[in-house]
Design a protein around this motif. Structure first.
Motif, PDB file in Angstrom:
ATOM      1  N   HIS A  34       0.839  -1.231  -0.046  1.00  0.00           N
ATOM      2  CA  HIS A  34      -0.018  -0.003  -0.061  1.00  0.00           C
ATOM      3  C   HIS A  34       0.828   1.339  -0.025  1.00  0.00           C
ATOM      4  O   HIS A  34       1.929   1.448   0.555  1.00  0.00           O
ATOM      5  N   TYR A  36       0.494   5.341   0.830  1.00  0.00           N
ATOM      6  CA  TYR A  36      -0.217   6.543   1.135  1.00  0.00           C
ATOM      7  C   TYR A  36       0.728   7.653   1.234  1.00  0.00           C
ATOM      8  O   TYR A  36       1.757   7.598   1.035  1.00  0.00           O
ATOM      9  N   GLY A  43      -4.528  14.296   7.388  1.00  0.00           N
ATOM     10  CA  GLY A  43      -4.229  13.062   7.418  1.00  0.00           C
ATOM     11  C   GLY A  43      -3.805  12.606   6.329  1.00  0.00           C
ATOM     12  O   GLY A  43      -3.911  12.784   5.117  1.00  0.00           O
ATOM     13  N   PRO A  44      -3.217  11.369   6.617  1.00  0.00           N
ATOM     14  CA  PRO A  44      -2.482  10.217   5.443  1.00  0.00           C
ATOM     15  C   PRO A  44      -3.870   9.868   4.340  1.00  0.00           C
ATOM     16  O   PRO A  44      -5.168   9.924   4.744  1.00  0.00           O
ATOM     17  N   TYR A  46      -4.952   7.631   0.762  1.00  0.00           N
ATOM     18  CA  TYR A  46      -4.498   6.676   0.092  1.00  0.00           C
ATOM     19  C   TYR A  46      -4.139   6.930  -1.462  1.00  0.00           C
ATOM     20  O   TYR A  46      -4.620   8.028  -1.838  1.00  0.00           O
ATOM     21  N   HIS A  49      -2.394   0.649  -4.329  1.00  0.00           N
ATOM     22  CA  HIS A  49      -1.895  -0.569  -3.745  1.00  0.00           C
ATOM     23  C   HIS A  49      -2.010  -1.682  -4.750  1.00  0.00           C
ATOM     24  O   HIS A  49      -2.608  -1.651  -5.809  1.00  0.00           O
ATOM     25  N   ARG A  91       0.882  -4.700   4.110  1.00  0.00           N
ATOM     26  CA  ARG A  91      -0.159  -5.353   5.038  1.00  0.00           C
ATOM     27  C   ARG A  91      -0.353  -6.914   4.797  1.00  0.00           C
ATOM     28  O   ARG A  91      -0.619  -7.260   3.634  1.00  0.00           O
ATOM     29  N   MET A  97      -2.533  -1.472   9.858  1.00  0.00           N
ATOM     30  CA  MET A  97      -1.608  -0.506   9.025  1.00  0.00           C
ATOM     31  C   MET A  97      -0.404   0.106  10.038  1.00  0.00           C
ATOM     32  O   MET A  97      -0.897   0.810  11.022  1.00  0.00           O
TER      33      MET A  97
ATOM     34  N   TYR B 101      -7.738  -4.020   1.416  1.00  0.00           N
ATOM     35  CA  TYR B 101      -8.596  -2.721   1.755  1.00  0.00           C
ATOM     36  C   TYR B 101      -7.817  -1.598   2.364  1.00  0.00           C
ATOM     37  O   TYR B 101      -6.813  -2.110   3.337  1.00  0.00           O
ATOM     38  N   GLY B 102      -8.145  -0.279   1.970  1.00  0.00           N
ATOM     39  CA  GLY B 102      -7.181   0.642   2.516  1.00  0.00           C
ATOM     40  C   GLY B 102      -7.744   1.380   3.678  1.00  0.00           C
ATOM     41  O   GLY B 102      -9.129   0.794   3.784  1.00  0.00           O
ATOM     42  N   TYR B 103      -7.175   2.306   4.215  1.00  0.00           N
ATOM     43  CA  TYR B 103      -8.030   3.048   5.140  1.00  0.00           C
ATOM     44  C   TYR B 103      -8.186   4.547   4.674  1.00  0.00           C
ATOM     45  O   TYR B 103      -7.472   5.108   3.682  1.00  0.00           O
ATOM     46  N   PHE B 105      -8.637   8.577   6.161  1.00  0.00           N
ATOM     47  CA  PHE B 105      -8.263   9.069   7.374  1.00  0.00           C
ATOM     48  C   PHE B 105      -8.929  10.325   7.358  1.00  0.00           C
ATOM     49  O   PHE B 105      -9.458  11.039   6.472  1.00  0.00           O
TER      50      PHE B 105
END
Lengths: 109, 114
Positions: A34, A36, A43-44, A46, A49, A91, A97, B101-103, B105
Motif C-alpha cells: 500500500h 499513502y 491526515g494520510p 490513500y 495498492h 499489509r 496498518m 482494503y485501504g484506510y 483518514f
C-alpha cells in the motif's frame, strides 16, 4: 511485521516524473503493498495498492518487482501539490496498518 | 465523497482533564482506528475496533481508552490528560479487515495539554 525501507527525502522538479522507491525484502506471499501520502496538516490519504501486478490509477502508478522485494511509486508529472510524505506499507490479513517514516518529497518549481 | 470527520481541528486542555476526541465515518465501515503522530516517531496505533462495542489495544494504549457504541462513531478518551499526550490524533476507518482494503483518514485533531 514485514518492514519497508524508503529514502528519507527526495526532490523533484515540477512537471517531471518522480520515482519513489521502497524496499521490502522480507515480504510474504500474501502481503499487499500500500502507498499513502500525507500533505502538510492533513491526515494520510490513500494513493494506490497492489499485490503482484503493476497498477495504475488517476493519481499514480505502482511498479512491483518480479520478486516483489521492491516497488516503485511513479508520479507521472509532479506538481507542487504533490509535495508530501509518501509511505510504503505492507499489509497482511493479521495486521493493521503500521506506518514507517516515509519519504518526504519536495517539488521545486 | 466518503468521509471521516473528527470533531475538533484544534483542542487545548489542562493537565488532569478528561478529554474526548470524537470521530464519525459515513461509509458504513466496520473497522475504525485511532493513531497519534509525533515528530520523529511517525504514526503510532493507539486502539482499534472491528465492530460495535469491540475494541483492541494497539501499540501504545496506555493512558487512553475508547468507546464504540454505534458503528459510525469511535471515541478516544484521555482519562486524565498529561502533557506527554500533546500530539496530533488521527482517526481512520476501513471497510473490512482484509489486506486488500485501504484506510480513509480524518484531517486530525491537534491536541495541546497545558
Amino acid at each position: 511485521d514485514a518492514k519497508t525501507t524508503q529514502p528519507n527525502s527526495m526532490e523533484s522538479n515540477e512537471e517531471e516524473p518522480v520515482h519513489l522507491p521502497c524496499n521490502h525484502s522480507t515480504i510474504s506471499g500474501t502481503d499487499y503493498i500500500h502507498w499513502y501520502r500525507q500533505l502538510p496538516s492533513q491526515g494520510p490519504e490513500y494513493v494506490i495498492h497492489g499485490l503482484t501486478s503493476n497498477v495504475n490509477n488517476r493519481m499514480a502508478s505502482l511498479a512491483i518487482a518480479e520478486d516483489r522485494k521492491s516497488s516503485t511509486l511513479i508520479l507521472h508529472r509532479a506538481t507542487l501539490r504533490d509535495a508530501a510524505v509518501y509511505y510504503c506499507i505492507l499489509r497482511d490479513n493479521n495486521n493493521d496498518m503500521r506506518f514507517g517514516a516515509g519519504t518526504r518529497l519536495t517539488v521545486k518549481p | 465523497d466518503v468521509k471521516v470527520t473528527q470533531s475538533s481541528r484544534y483542542l487545548v486542555k489542562r493537565t488532569g482533564e478528561k478529554v474526548f476526541l470524537e470521530c464519525v465515518q459515513d461509509m458504513d465501515h466496520e473497522n475504525m482506528f485511532w493513531y497519534r503522530q509525533d515528530p520523529g516517531l511517525g504514526l503510532r496505533l493507539i486502539y482499534f475496533s472491528y465492530d460495535v462495542k469491540m475494541k483492541e489495544k494497539g501499540d501504545i494504549p496506555e493512558g487512553y481508552s475508547v468507546s464504540r457504541e454505534k458503528k459510525e462513531r469511535f471515541s478516544l478518551i484521555l482519562e486524565s490528560a498529561s502533557t506527554n499526550q500533546t500530539s496530533m490524533y488521527l482517526c481512520a476507518s476501513s471497510l473490512i479487515r482484509l489486506n486488500s482494503y485501504g484506510y480513509t483518514f480524518g484531517s486530525g485533531t491537534r491536541l495541546t495539554v497545558v
